[in-house]
Write a protein that holds these residues in place. Sequence first.
Motif, mmCIF file in Angstrom:
data_model
loop_
_atom_site.group_PDB
_atom_site.id
_atom_site.type_symbol
_atom_site.label_atom_id
_atom_site.label_comp_id
_atom_site.label_asym_id
_atom_site.label_seq_id
_atom_site.Cartn_x
_atom_site.Cartn_y
_atom_site.Cartn_z
ATOM 1 N N ARG A 58 -20.795 21.795 -79.195
ATOM 2 C CA ARG A 58 -19.395 22.189 -78.979
ATOM 3 C C ARG A 58 -18.760 22.786 -80.223
ATOM 4 O O ARG A 58 -17.812 23.573 -80.131
ATOM 5 C CB ARG A 58 -18.570 20.974 -78.538
ATOM 6 C CG ARG A 58 -18.923 20.451 -77.169
ATOM 7 C CD ARG A 58 -18.306 19.086 -76.920
ATOM 8 N NE ARG A 58 -16.845 19.134 -76.940
ATOM 9 C CZ ARG A 58 -16.086 18.612 -77.902
ATOM 10 N NH1 ARG A 58 -16.659 18.009 -78.945
ATOM 11 N NH2 ARG A 58 -14.777 18.677 -77.824
ATOM 12 N N HIS A 190 -17.789 29.500 -69.429
ATOM 13 C CA HIS A 190 -16.715 30.418 -69.833
ATOM 14 C C HIS A 190 -15.486 30.214 -68.950
ATOM 15 O O HIS A 190 -14.349 30.255 -69.431
ATOM 16 C CB HIS A 190 -17.196 31.867 -69.752
ATOM 17 C CG HIS A 190 -17.880 32.344 -70.981
ATOM 18 N ND1 HIS A 190 -17.292 32.318 -72.227
ATOM 19 C CD2 HIS A 190 -19.123 32.881 -71.177
ATOM 20 C CE1 HIS A 190 -18.127 32.808 -73.122
ATOM 21 N NE2 HIS A 190 -19.245 33.142 -72.514
ATOM 22 N N GLY A 193 -13.899 27.027 -69.924
ATOM 23 C CA GLY A 193 -13.248 27.168 -71.223
ATOM 24 C C GLY A 193 -11.825 27.675 -71.153
ATOM 25 O O GLY A 193 -11.084 27.589 -72.132
ATOM 26 N N ARG A 194 -11.405 28.193 -70.004
ATOM 27 C CA ARG A 194 -10.034 28.686 -69.848
ATOM 28 C C ARG A 194 -9.158 27.701 -69.072
ATOM 29 O O ARG A 194 -8.065 28.054 -68.645
ATOM 30 C CB ARG A 194 -10.057 30.047 -69.139
ATOM 31 C CG ARG A 194 -10.718 31.137 -69.954
ATOM 32 C CD ARG A 194 -10.476 32.507 -69.352
ATOM 33 N NE ARG A 194 -11.178 32.698 -68.092
ATOM 34 C CZ ARG A 194 -12.397 33.211 -67.982
ATOM 35 N NH1 ARG A 194 -13.047 33.588 -69.075
ATOM 36 N NH2 ARG A 194 -12.971 33.363 -66.801
ATOM 37 N N THR A 195 -9.680 26.485 -68.871
ATOM 38 C CA THR A 195 -8.946 25.471 -68.122
ATOM 39 C C THR A 195 -8.677 24.252 -68.993
ATOM 40 O O THR A 195 -9.047 24.219 -70.173
ATOM 41 C CB THR A 195 -9.749 25.037 -66.880
ATOM 42 O OG1 THR A 195 -10.904 24.297 -67.306
ATOM 43 C CG2 THR A 195 -10.190 26.259 -66.073
ATOM 44 N N ALA A 198 -11.509 22.584 -71.065
ATOM 45 C CA ALA A 198 -12.154 23.373 -72.121
ATOM 46 C C ALA A 198 -12.936 22.533 -73.139
ATOM 47 O O ALA A 198 -13.986 22.976 -73.612
ATOM 48 C CB ALA A 198 -11.109 24.226 -72.835
ATOM 49 N N PRO A 206 -8.113 25.803 -75.326
ATOM 50 C CA PRO A 206 -8.461 27.091 -74.735
ATOM 51 C C PRO A 206 -8.423 28.248 -75.706
ATOM 52 O O PRO A 206 -9.079 29.244 -75.491
ATOM 53 C CB PRO A 206 -7.412 27.263 -73.625
ATOM 54 C CG PRO A 206 -7.019 25.875 -73.260
ATOM 55 C CD PRO A 206 -7.048 25.117 -74.553
ATOM 56 N N GLY A 211 -13.565 30.796 -76.248
ATOM 57 C CA GLY A 211 -12.799 30.542 -75.043
ATOM 58 C C GLY A 211 -12.819 31.706 -74.083
ATOM 59 O O GLY A 211 -12.902 31.526 -72.883
#
Length: 231
Positions: A58, A190, A193-195, A198, A206, A211
């Motif tokens: 991560r 991906h 990653g926008r929620t 993330a 995000p 992101g």
Amino acid sequence: MPGLETTGANPDVDLLYDINGLAVDAPHWFDRVMEWVGEYGIMAGLGLLLLVCWWRARSSRDPVPAVAAVVWAPLAALTAVVVNIPIRGFVERPRPFLDHHGLEVLVSGKDDYSFVSDHSTMAMAIGVALFVANRRFGLAGIALAFLEGFCRVYMGVHYPTDVIGGFALGTAVALLLAPPAMALLTRLLHVIGRTWAAPLARAGGPGAPGGEHPGRGGEVSTSRRQKDLAA
């Protein structure tokens, strides 16, 4: 299956007796330790290894594909076990203690078929998939997989060729299905990653690097900071 005969003298049965013979001569407490290690301990260790590798992925330079590679490891193990279902049904090889006397069987209730070993398959699939993601963690995982295979024979529930077959199956699934699996997992991560979820895909929120697109997150953040300073 002609290559999996369980009667007569053959190296597979000889090696089974040699390894399981160690359990016959070992102290009772040591056999109990090996039973727990072979049935639960090594799989728990691989699970811990996965968690540590995921946590470090991560924070890597390009976190999304790195995390995708780690996520593929347990999915590869699950896929390999599913693939093994028809293999077991086709080969129909009985457990070694059903055909051979004098074995020290450390775990009861094993009444399904023997070839190939599910534990060995899962362990090697995780180890090989982790090696693709991170060589150091992968080598540790592969070492645990070999120990798992030894334990299954030591416990008297598998032939050595059951273990070798499991190693081959786990390796094949982890490597051959990795490209399409990685492509799908990377795309999915991906989106994640926008929620709000993330942090599962990368360290930070995000707006953290990775992101939007690999390698662009840092540039976007830097540009915004410059605009704020100019204002």
